[in-house]
Motif scaffolding. Structure first.
Motif, PDB file in Angstrom:
ATOM      1  N   LEU A  16      23.924  -1.015   4.663  1.00 45.55           N
ATOM      2  CA  LEU A  16      24.384  -2.321   5.126  1.00 45.55           C
ATOM      3  C   LEU A  16      24.977  -3.148   3.989  1.00 45.55           C
ATOM      4  CD1 LEU A  16      21.529  -3.339   7.610  1.00 45.55           C
ATOM      5  CD2 LEU A  16      23.843  -2.562   8.160  1.00 45.55           C
ATOM      6  N   GLY A  17      24.335  -3.105   2.827  1.00 46.30           N
ATOM      7  CA  GLY A  17      24.884  -3.845   1.683  1.00 46.30           C
ATOM      8  C   GLY A  17      26.223  -3.299   1.236  1.00 46.30           C
ATOM      9  N   LEU A  18      26.361  -1.957   1.231  1.00 52.21           N
ATOM     10  CA  LEU A  18      27.651  -1.357   0.865  1.00 52.21           C
ATOM     11  C   LEU A  18      28.730  -1.726   1.872  1.00 52.21           C
ATOM     12  CD1 LEU A  18      29.237   0.530  -1.016  1.00 52.21           C
ATOM     13  CD2 LEU A  18      28.475   2.442   0.410  1.00 52.21           C
ATOM     14  N   TRP A  19      28.362  -1.743   3.163  1.00 50.02           N
ATOM     15  CA  TRP A  19      29.320  -2.119   4.196  1.00 50.02           C
ATOM     16  C   TRP A  19      29.789  -3.556   4.009  1.00 50.02           C
ATOM     17  CZ3 TRP A  19      28.128  -5.139   8.908  1.00 50.02           C
ATOM     18  CH2 TRP A  19      29.209  -5.203   9.773  1.00 50.02           C
ATOM     19  N   LEU A  20      28.869  -4.456   3.701  1.00 48.85           N
ATOM     20  CA  LEU A  20      29.249  -5.847   3.488  1.00 48.85           C
ATOM     21  C   LEU A  20      30.121  -6.003   2.241  1.00 48.85           C
ATOM     22  CD1 LEU A  20      25.896  -7.664   4.360  1.00 48.85           C
ATOM     23  CD2 LEU A  20      27.961  -7.500   5.763  1.00 48.85           C
ATOM     24  N   LEU A  21      29.832  -5.232   1.194  1.00 52.07           N
ATOM     25  CA  LEU A  21      30.665  -5.296  -0.011  1.00 52.07           C
ATOM     26  C   LEU A  21      32.074  -4.799   0.265  1.00 52.07           C
ATOM     27  CD1 LEU A  21      28.208  -4.110  -2.822  1.00 52.07           C
ATOM     28  CD2 LEU A  21      29.134  -6.398  -2.475  1.00 52.07           C
ATOM     29  N   GLU A  62       0.806  -1.219   0.000  1.00 48.62           N
ATOM     30  CA  GLU A  62       0.000   0.000   0.000  1.00 48.62           C
ATOM     31  C   GLU A  62       0.844   1.277   0.000  1.00 48.62           C
ATOM     32  OE1 GLU A  62      -2.552  -0.227   3.342  1.00 48.62           O
ATOM     33  OE2 GLU A  62      -3.778  -1.882   2.531  1.00 48.62           O
ATOM     34  N   ARG A  63       2.005   1.257   0.630  1.00 43.82           N
ATOM     35  CA  ARG A  63       2.790   2.484   0.729  1.00 43.82           C
ATOM     36  C   ARG A  63       3.447   2.822  -0.601  1.00 43.82           C
ATOM     37  NH1 ARG A  63       4.065   4.714   5.658  1.00 43.82           N
ATOM     38  NH2 ARG A  63       3.356   3.528   7.492  1.00 43.82           N
ATOM     39  N   PRO A  64       3.449   4.112  -0.993  1.00 42.81           N
ATOM     40  CA  PRO A  64       4.124   4.507  -2.239  1.00 42.81           C
ATOM     41  C   PRO A  64       5.639   4.469  -2.067  1.00 42.81           C
ATOM     42  CG  PRO A  64       3.257   6.428  -1.102  1.00 42.81           C
ATOM     43  CD  PRO A  64       2.757   5.224  -0.342  1.00 42.81           C
ATOM     44  N   LEU A  65       6.366   4.509  -3.180  1.00 39.18           N
ATOM     45  CA  LEU A  65       7.819   4.408  -3.127  1.00 39.18           C
ATOM     46  C   LEU A  65       8.469   5.651  -2.544  1.00 39.18           C
ATOM     47  CD1 LEU A  65       8.546   2.692  -6.568  1.00 39.18           C
ATOM     48  CD2 LEU A  65       8.412   1.631  -4.305  1.00 39.18           C
ATOM     49  N   ASP A  66       7.796   6.794  -2.621  1.00 38.01           N
ATOM     50  CA  ASP A  66       8.380   8.016  -2.084  1.00 38.01           C
ATOM     51  C   ASP A  66       7.999   8.259  -0.625  1.00 38.01           C
ATOM     52  OD1 ASP A  66       5.737   8.447  -2.579  1.00 38.01           O
ATOM     53  OD2 ASP A  66       5.974  10.399  -3.546  1.00 38.01           O
ATOM     54  N   ASP A  67       7.470   7.262   0.034  1.00 36.12           N
ATOM     55  CA  ASP A  67       7.127   7.395   1.444  1.00 36.12           C
ATOM     56  C   ASP A  67       8.406   7.487   2.288  1.00 36.12           C
ATOM     57  OD1 ASP A  67       4.849   7.096   3.544  1.00 36.12           O
ATOM     58  OD2 ASP A  67       6.423   5.726   4.210  1.00 36.12           O
ATOM     59  N   THR A  68       8.305   8.237   3.397  1.00 35.41           N
ATOM     60  CA  THR A  68       9.490   8.485   4.227  1.00 35.41           C
ATOM     61  C   THR A  68      10.070   7.200   4.790  1.00 35.41           C
ATOM     62  OG1 THR A  68       8.606  10.650   4.829  1.00 35.41           O
ATOM     63  CG2 THR A  68      10.370   9.757   6.204  1.00 35.41           C
ATOM     64  N   TRP A  69       9.202   6.332   5.351  1.00 41.29           N
ATOM     65  CA  TRP A  69       9.695   5.105   5.949  1.00 41.29           C
ATOM     66  C   TRP A  69      10.259   4.136   4.908  1.00 41.29           C
ATOM     67  CZ3 TRP A  69      10.747   5.093  10.806  1.00 41.29           C
ATOM     68  CH2 TRP A  69      10.017   5.909  11.679  1.00 41.29           C
ATOM     69  N   VAL A  70       9.675   4.146   3.714  1.00 44.54           N
ATOM     70  CA  VAL A  70      10.220   3.308   2.640  1.00 44.54           C
ATOM     71  C   VAL A  70      11.611   3.782   2.255  1.00 44.54           C
ATOM     72  CG1 VAL A  70       9.910   2.551   0.257  1.00 44.54           C
ATOM     73  CG2 VAL A  70       7.944   2.676   1.788  1.00 44.54           C
ATOM     74  N   LEU A  71      11.790   5.106   2.146  1.00 36.74           N
ATOM     75  CA  LEU A  71      13.101   5.650   1.797  1.00 36.74           C
ATOM     76  C   LEU A  71      14.123   5.386   2.913  1.00 36.74           C
ATOM     77  CD1 LEU A  71      12.041   9.065   0.203  1.00 36.74           C
ATOM     78  CD2 LEU A  71      12.699   6.953  -0.962  1.00 36.74           C
ATOM     79  N   VAL A  72      13.671   5.501   4.179  1.00 31.83           N
ATOM     80  CA  VAL A  72      14.588   5.229   5.289  1.00 31.83           C
ATOM     81  C   VAL A  72      15.014   3.761   5.294  1.00 31.83           C
ATOM     82  CG1 VAL A  72      14.770   5.116   7.801  1.00 31.83           C
ATOM     83  CG2 VAL A  72      13.744   7.125   6.716  1.00 31.83           C
ATOM     84  N   GLY A  73      14.057   2.855   5.116  1.00 31.64           N
ATOM     85  CA  GLY A  73      14.397   1.433   5.079  1.00 31.64           C
ATOM     86  C   GLY A  73      15.311   1.089   3.918  1.00 31.64           C
ATOM     87  N   ALA A  74      15.043   1.697   2.740  1.00 34.54           N
ATOM     88  CA  ALA A  74      15.902   1.441   1.573  1.00 34.54           C
ATOM     89  C   ALA A  74      17.307   1.977   1.812  1.00 34.54           C
ATOM     90  CB  ALA A  74      15.286   2.062   0.334  1.00 34.54           C
ATOM     91  N   GLY A  75      17.401   3.154   2.469  1.00 39.15           N
ATOM     92  CA  GLY A  75      18.722   3.710   2.755  1.00 39.15           C
ATOM     93  C   GLY A  75      19.520   2.836   3.717  1.00 39.15           C
TER      94      GLY A  75
END
Length: 231
Positions: A122-127, A104-117
């Motif tokens: 974390l992925g960059l750190w592991l790489l 239901e949440r759009p891609l530009d939602d604040t919590w979606v952007l925070v979770g993606a960030g």
């Protein structure tokens, strides 16, 4: 009259012992001297300075353990939820709520952007952990034998250079910090001219740095000053 071969010589007489022939056999039956020295000799030395040596790779036990525990926990939760659904029970509330929020949440939602960030960081750190060797405190040493590789800790290198610096006349105290490409030396001289002390330090420490046997000799940065006034 000759004595029998098996009889023991009388007491007090001298008996000639047989002499072993130490000459090498001419035809087989023995190990060639060149083969023996090659089999038991030291390992072959490498020519030159041993080439460029890379840094030592870290085992990354702590990050690997954290990732393994997280993956184990998530896998266990999802497996329990799948078994629960297969058994006719409703799925976990958090999974159904998460699926609904993601739908239901759009891609530009604040919590979606925070979770993606957070996931991207974390992925960059592991790489970075996977692609970099780590162990920055261990300096690779020059390889002189093909099957031997050694490293020197920065603190040990700094201690060795500090001990050599304290041997110079006029040096009251010294502080050394060794990096990958440079060794910073800060000395305090309580007598003699500063230029003379700096010249002696440059000569002594340059020889000491070469004596460390590092694969890449760090450059020297030497500074000498007078002790500060008390009070």
């Amino acid at each position: 009259m000759s004595e029998p071969r098996g009889a023991e010589p009388p007491e007090g007489t001298t008996q000639r012992l047989p002499v072993l022939d130490q000459r090498e056999p001419e035809h087989g039956g023995g190990l060639d001297r060149s083969e023996s020295s090659a089999a038991h000799g030291p390992p072959p030395e490498l020519d030159g300075e041993g080439g460029r040596e890379g840094r030592f790779w870290s085992a990354r036990r702590v990050p690997a353990g954290i990732v393994a525990l997280l993956l184990l926990g998530l896998t266990g939760l999802f497996l329990y939820d799948i078994v629960s659904v297969r058994a006719g029970r409703p799925g976990m509330h958090w999974r159904r709520e998460l699926a609904r929020q993601l739908a239901e949440r759009p891609l530009d939602d604040t919590w979606v952007l925070v979770g993606a960030g957070i996931a991207a960081v974390l992925g960059l750190w592991l790489l970075i952990l996977a692609l970099t060797p780590g162990l920055r405190d261990v300096l690779p040493m020059r390889r002189t034998h093909a099957d031997v590789r050694a490293g020197l800790h920065r603190d040990a290198a700094a201690t060795a250079l500090r001990d050599r610096a304290m041997e110079v006349a006029g040096v009251q105290s010294a502080r050394v910090r060794v990096r990958r490409r440079r060794a910073d030396v800060r000395a305090v001289s309580h007598f003699r001219e500063l230029d003379d002390v700096r010249t002696d330090l440059d000569a002594v420490l340059a020889d000491a740095v070469r004596g460390l046997g590092l694969a890449k000799v760090p450059s020297l940065s030497v500074r000498v000053r007078r002790p500060g006034r008390k009070g």
